[in-house]
Design an enzyme around this catalytic site. Structure first.
Site, PDB file in Angstrom:
ATOM      1  N   GLY A 203      32.101  51.107  48.801  1.00  0.00           N
ATOM      2  CA  GLY A 203      31.956  52.165  47.953  1.00  0.00           C
ATOM      3  C   GLY A 203      31.594  53.429  48.816  1.00  0.00           C
ATOM      4  O   GLY A 203      32.062  53.461  49.989  1.00  0.00           O
ATOM      5  N   ASP A 228      39.872  46.299  41.532  1.00  0.00           N
ATOM      6  CA  ASP A 228      38.589  46.144  42.114  1.00  0.00           C
ATOM      7  C   ASP A 228      38.269  46.873  43.542  1.00  0.00           C
ATOM      8  O   ASP A 228      38.860  46.718  44.165  1.00  0.00           O
ATOM      9  CB  ASP A 228      38.353  44.748  42.161  1.00  0.00           C
ATOM     10  CG  ASP A 228      38.245  43.956  40.861  1.00  0.00           C
ATOM     11  OD1 ASP A 228      37.799  44.632  39.875  1.00  0.00           O
ATOM     12  OD2 ASP A 228      38.554  42.762  40.713  1.00  0.00           O
ATOM     13  N   LEU A 229      37.408  48.022  43.125  1.00  0.00           N
ATOM     14  CA  LEU A 229      37.420  48.741  44.268  1.00  0.00           C
ATOM     15  C   LEU A 229      36.644  48.032  45.641  1.00  0.00           C
ATOM     16  O   LEU A 229      35.660  47.348  45.663  1.00  0.00           O
ATOM     17  CB  LEU A 229      36.142  49.792  44.129  1.00  0.00           C
ATOM     18  CG  LEU A 229      35.759  50.963  45.089  1.00  0.00           C
ATOM     19  CD1 LEU A 229      36.919  51.643  45.284  1.00  0.00           C
ATOM     20  CD2 LEU A 229      34.774  51.597  44.745  1.00  0.00           C
ATOM     21  N   ASP A 230      37.478  48.142  46.759  1.00  0.00           N
ATOM     22  CA  ASP A 230      37.137  47.655  48.254  1.00  0.00           C
ATOM     23  C   ASP A 230      37.009  46.050  47.802  1.00  0.00           C
ATOM     24  O   ASP A 230      36.556  45.378  48.926  1.00  0.00           O
ATOM     25  CB  ASP A 230      35.791  48.031  48.611  1.00  0.00           C
ATOM     26  CG  ASP A 230      36.146  49.657  48.813  1.00  0.00           C
ATOM     27  OD1 ASP A 230      37.068  50.186  48.939  1.00  0.00           O
ATOM     28  OD2 ASP A 230      34.851  50.239  48.820  1.00  0.00           O
ATOM     29  N   GLN A 231      37.875  45.397  46.973  1.00  0.00           N
ATOM     30  CA  GLN A 231      37.813  44.045  46.675  1.00  0.00           C
ATOM     31  C   GLN A 231      39.125  43.174  47.071  1.00  0.00           C
ATOM     32  O   GLN A 231      39.030  42.179  46.842  1.00  0.00           O
ATOM     33  CB  GLN A 231      37.264  43.617  45.434  1.00  0.00           C
ATOM     34  CG  GLN A 231      35.813  44.249  44.931  1.00  0.00           C
ATOM     35  CD  GLN A 231      34.724  43.533  45.770  1.00  0.00           C
ATOM     36  OE1 GLN A 231      34.871  42.259  46.045  1.00  0.00           O
ATOM     37  NE2 GLN A 231      33.835  44.295  46.105  1.00  0.00           N
TER      38      GLN A 231
END
Lengths: 286, 286, 286, 286
Positions: A203, A228-231
């Site tokens: 994040g 999915d953020l940064d996943q």
């Protein structure tokens, strides 16, 4: 880099006896001169991955026919596969904000042909780099993103990407979070550089998070973008040593060197079809 | 390493004009020969940190008097401080389980005097290394830890640590979680090596977690133990590159090399009074 | 980077008791607020090195008077010393040939003010980067170097360097060997990036030499230029891992990433007066 | 590490079309389950290298018959080749002097079965580690080496190596230079760890040489021993960062960590038949 034109087969299939024999036998039967072969058996997943480069002029037919003839082999093995042609340059759309380091770095590699790609356009939510980009002869599009216009902005980005027939999108420290729709539309096509060693510090403001935690190394991660953020699946990562004397500003500065290097490396693997995604992980045939 | 005997002052105090002048002036007034000076101003915290090594034989008085004479300087500056004596060896109690790599590594450094310490005893929840430890002439205590006897086991560890006058406890891949009481009793004295690059992969089976996430580097972290699992102040960290072909077992094997090196490095910093803790962070004067 | 204006004292002198006390006492007597202090005693050489940053606005006088007042202290200690002013930007003349990576990298850092310097001109033996440099608003001088005109070419470079009042010259993969006269005229002012891990692979085509020897890491070295080719004091170095699959071309490509990073790091140390030369070695206060 | 028994084919031959097809076809025809395949085409040398692991129990015959049946394939391709059996442990004779770090490290890996080898004996020119080695149940031979007895000493080492049927000799910081005869007798069998980043600092006291030159990284190199001192094929290398504050003694200490790690890594590659020598270079299939 090979100077001759070559085709690159990337494929994966359930593991079994004889995969390599079948595939290499196919190429040998047509006198295909193999330049590079990389193979990987994932024991846990029971899946086999491969990447083969074959000289185009060693085969007695063209790409379309190669694909046609290879199809039965692939079907017998239950393969997901594709064959790309080194003579067809990838079309890479770059998104940036106001930070310069990844942009300069990519254009440096592009102008020297280290990255042998087309950059049909560069898109930014700021007008900062218009002059620099246009000096290089690359169209520049300023698409502001605000709380109110997000849907429209991302629709416009998608329209442009389609219009220029992009096949790869690079978020070169683009400080906006793409819409889930955009992420979902181009799986395995959008690369991001995140300024931390994921999964640490997901994040916003990862260097601030790292400063607070007192870590002794900071890093950067190049990964495919998913909803999915940064996943998303990680392509490459690296770190650099810091110590107590480094402020957040120092970390930002050190981090830039890692970010641009890791992004360039990850992008190169992607462009050369060295990255095979399986689930949320990657096989990277360096 | 200095061969002459020396005293090491470590101190921190609120930042202000003239700290270094006052402290170095004190030593100069007594003809103190300074071997090494390290200084750090933490602008965010408004705090000043220092570490000074001075040759014992250059001063006209002994350690007790040095401390007495330095006290007014320290009080004027509002310092937290201590002065240690290189002639007094630290007394390090090592806790191990069944993995050998950190134990062999520490004993290798101890027997060659790279680590110039006393090891009054080694404690383990298994009897595995009794022979190896005793061959080195070091007492070995087998204190099993089960779900039922934890309180008694940790009490016995504490009793032993007190009995042998330990001043440093090293968890050399000791696979048990110390009780909060034990952690609280010895702040800044207990070092652990965690087999991940914290804050990623806290807790159990970090290499399995790393495998699942598909990271491209794995690491290890040496930190002071606090009651919060794997959350204590970080002393040192390092990483090693892996790729898709590495199984969890491979990662465990690679990880051992990082773990023992990072633990040895962190321990050395600690033993030489190079680590100053402030809040949950460390200043490490390498 | 500090936002406030500050002065940087760099000094070295014979080691003795009381150096730090005297220097820090001087600043404390004038209420000088010290931002950063780095000290080093070279036991072998019997010499003491220091670097002190002091806030300009904390002192009750200006730079000229600071220098005047510090002079007696320095003389008493037998110091070689200088004091620089963060408000006076260094004037860096860059020399390039036909490779782009270091040039793009330096201009990227310059335009974002990460490198807060003046670049009064860029000189090249080729006209390749005229457009790119001039787009940035920096004068570009094409000075061809041939077997016949070397003396005249280097004289012209020296004339330009003097004319623009350069204080630092950077050979950013400038593929010519400067004349001994030019090297001798500016000791400690000319930085080169050599594309090997010195002292391995001195001279021409180091990547070819590395390929022939079969090394498993390649590197780059930033050093001050002296009349002895690739023998000057080393400022910084780094390496990157390669393997048997990497051709000379691959090594050249990997090497570029190391070269630009090491050059930028070495240059930064130099610009911030963090490098003290002693004999053929450097003290680098990072 | 694979738990099942497997055979490892390592081979090299002139490059041509169809090598992989022929070899993998051979295994597929017998239902051989391939665990790992690594391939490399050396374009410069026009030579092809391969390493294939096949599960022993997947083949319908034993090793002797496998070799017999593979022979015609190998002959057709003009191969240099061998097939090893994971069930046959390598027999590694270790030579040490008075430094402990590599010895402790190797025995740590041996006792935990990370190195799954036989150590039939350890030989030293000093008696220092007799007790430590014998405690591990390994025979220890003290063979002093003086100016006068070199020929006899090396003859005795060779006699012992033959007697215990050694197939690998490891110089674990053995401070003597083997005789040319001994080197020549076992090409590709004797591994040395040299305490510098070769080709820098060949010969004696490399850390002193590094100190004098003022390098910013020091390294270690694992290589096969040949009659030319420190000139043999390099298997692996690594480096560690130092700075001006590090004395030669510090460098020696840092260096030990690199030496033991690089030696262990190089030895592992060797033991797993991952190293193919060609001329003075190696292909290392990690």
């Amino acid at each position: 880099m090979h100077r001759q034109r070559y085709y690159t087969l990337t494929a994966s299939c359930p593991d079994r006896v004889g995969i390599v024999a079948k595939v290499s036998g196919f190429f040998a039967a047509h006198q295909g001169w193999i330049l590079e072969t990389a193979l990987h058996a994932d024991d846990t997943a029971g899946r086999y991955f491969m990447r083969i480069e074959v000289r185009a002029d060693s085969l007695p037919f063209h790409l379309a026919e190669l694909r046609e003839r290879f199809r039965p082999v692939a079907e017998e093995l239950g393969m997901e596969w594709k064959i790309s042609d080194s003579a067809v340059k990838k079309r890479v759309v770059v998104l940036v904000s106001k930070q310069e380091h990844c942009l300069y770095d990519l254009l440096s590699r592009w102008q020297s042909k280290e990255l042998d790609i087309e950059i049909p356009c560069i898109i930014s939510n700021h007008d900062t780099f218009r002059g620099f980009v246009e000096w290089h002869g690359i169209p520049f599009h300023h698409i502001p993103v605000t709380a109110d216009n997000k849907a429209a902005a991302y629709a416009e980005i998608q329209r442009l990407y389609e219009e220029v027939k992009g096949d790869t999108m690079v978020l070169a420290r683009y400080m906006q979070i793409l819409s889930p729709e955009l992420c979902a539309a181009y799986p395995g096509q959008i690369l991001n550089i995140h300024h931390s060693f994921l999964p640490s510090f997901v994040g916003a403001k990862p260097y601030h998070q790292a400063y607070e935690r007192g870590v002794k190394l900071i890093g950067a991660t190049c990964h495919y973008v998913t909803a999915d953020l940064d996943q998303g699946p990680i392509i490459d990562q690296d770190v650099i040593r810091i110590d107590h004397s480094d402020s957040v500003e120092d970390m930002v500065r050190y981090g830039k060197d890692i970010e641009k290097t890791v992004l360039a490396r990850g992008l190169r693997y992607h462009l050369e079809d060295r990255v095979l995604v399986h689930g949320n992980k990657t096989v990277v045939f360096r």
